[in-house]
Design an enzyme around this catalytic site. Structure first.
Site, PDB file in Angstrom:
ATOM      1  CG  ASN A  87      -1.755  -1.431   1.283  1.00  0.00           C
ATOM      2  OD1 ASN A  87      -1.940  -1.754   0.178  1.00  0.00           O
ATOM      3  ND2 ASN A  87      -2.309  -1.716   2.267  1.00  0.00           N
ATOM      4  CG  HIS A 106       3.825  -1.745  -4.940  1.00  0.00           C
ATOM      5  ND1 HIS A 106       2.632  -2.639  -5.004  1.00  0.00           N
ATOM      6  CD2 HIS A 106       4.806  -2.816  -5.192  1.00  0.00           C
ATOM      7  CE1 HIS A 106       2.999  -3.702  -5.354  1.00  0.00           C
ATOM      8  NE2 HIS A 106       4.416  -3.919  -5.635  1.00  0.00           N
ATOM      9  CB  CYS A 152      12.545  18.700 -11.456  1.00  0.00           C
ATOM     10  SG  CYS A 152      13.868  18.494 -10.291  1.00  0.00           S
ATOM     11  CB  THR A 195      -1.944  -9.071  -0.736  1.00  0.00           C
ATOM     12  OG1 THR A 195      -1.456  -9.155  -2.197  1.00  0.00           O
ATOM     13  CG2 THR A 195      -1.177 -10.148   0.180  1.00  0.00           C
ATOM     14  CG  ASN A 220      -7.227 -12.465   0.421  1.00  0.00           C
ATOM     15  OD1 ASN A 220      -7.131 -11.189   0.616  1.00  0.00           O
ATOM     16  ND2 ASN A 220      -7.731 -12.755  -0.671  1.00  0.00           N
ATOM     17  CD  GLU A 222     -12.157 -12.743  -3.662  1.00  0.00           C
ATOM     18  OE1 GLU A 222     -11.348 -13.016  -4.374  1.00  0.00           O
ATOM     19  OE2 GLU A 222     -13.013 -11.883  -3.340  1.00  0.00           O
TER      20      GLU A 222
HETATM   21 ZN   LIG Z   1      15.034  16.938 -11.804  1.00  0.00          ZN
END
Ligand SMILES: [Zn+2]
Length: 252
Positions: A87, A106, A152, A195, A220, A222
């Site tokens: 997450n 992630h 940036c 998950t 979970n 499932e």
């Molecule tokens: Zn940059």
């Protein structure tokens, strides 16, 4: 007890953070799985940012649920603990998991990073708290900024959300932190919650951490590709199952 917990979207779903799957995950008729890609960003960075601004706002307005709280409680009771979460929200952190005990494999949705150079910043603190955002930009859920595509300050390239998109590599230093945890010893307990374990590396980590006799519990509703390897299956949503499970484990 040495513990590894792996969490996915199912843990945050009960805080009102939509998963990418099913029609609930759709945003303005777009499939998020197609927005969360480098190709979508190259094609229409404004659209992709608008979606992320809305998601950030939704996360700010959300609260950690009973699953986040239970994992935090387990972290306090374990001798050694690591949470690996898929997450990108901050609900685990807000439930009290310290940074050094958590890997966001992630990425972090509140990070804004340059698409060209190494510049990155965390926008959470700089952006408006929900009450101010609501007063300035309308009801919560609307995007938080009118000027949606940041540039940036170092190299003027487009900035992008600090998350891992489909088809991208996992961040190396975060991978290293997971590996270091494995290198320091086997786990007595591995919990995989919320998950569907469709990513091979999730299954790989769960199996590596629990080999040599560790318990592998899947939470979970499932069946998943990991189910066949679990020593215990809890077929309930994480916010229902985890508080009971954690209390049981702590009493043991
Ligand atoms: Zn940059």
């Amino acid at each position: 007890m040495r513990v590894l917990v792996i969490t996915g979207a199912g843990v945050s779903a009960e805080s009102g953070i939509p998963t990418f799957r099913g029609k609930d995950g759709f945003w303005r008729n777009f499939d998020p799985a197609k927005l969360a890609t480098p190709e979508a960003f190259a094609r229409d960075p404004k659209l992709v940012w608008e979606w992320y601004h809305e998601r950030r706002q939704r996360i700010r307005n959300a609260q950690p649920n009973a699953a986040h709280q239970a994992i935090s409680k387990l972290a306090q009771h374990a001798n050694e603990f690591l949470l690996v979460t898929q997450n990108v929200d901050d609900l685990h952190a807000r439930a009290g998991i310290p940074k050094e005990k958590m890997v966001q494999i992630h990425g972090d949705i509140f990070v804004t990073k340059c698409s060209r150079c190494d510049f990155r910043r965390r926008d959470y603190e700089q952006e408006h708290p929900p009450s101010v955002a609501a007063a300035t930009y309308g009801a919560a859920g609307e995007h938080e900024q009118r000027d949606v595509v940041p540039r940036c300050p170092e190299c003027d390239a487009l900035m992008r959300p600090g998350v891992v998109w489909f088809g991208e590599q996992l961040p190396l230093n975060e991978l290293r932190r997971v590996e270091n945890y494995f290198d320091r010893g086997r786990c007595d307990l591995v919990i995989v919650a919320g998950t569907t374990a469709t990513f091979g590396y999730i299954i790989d980590w769960a199996l590596r951490a629990s080999r040599h006799g560790g318990e592998l519990i899947e939470v979970n509703p499932e069946e998943t590709p990991l189910s066949q390897f679990a020593t215990r299956l809890v077929r309930e949503p994480a916010a229902v199952a985890l508080p009971l499970l954690v209390n049981q484990l702590i009493e043991l």
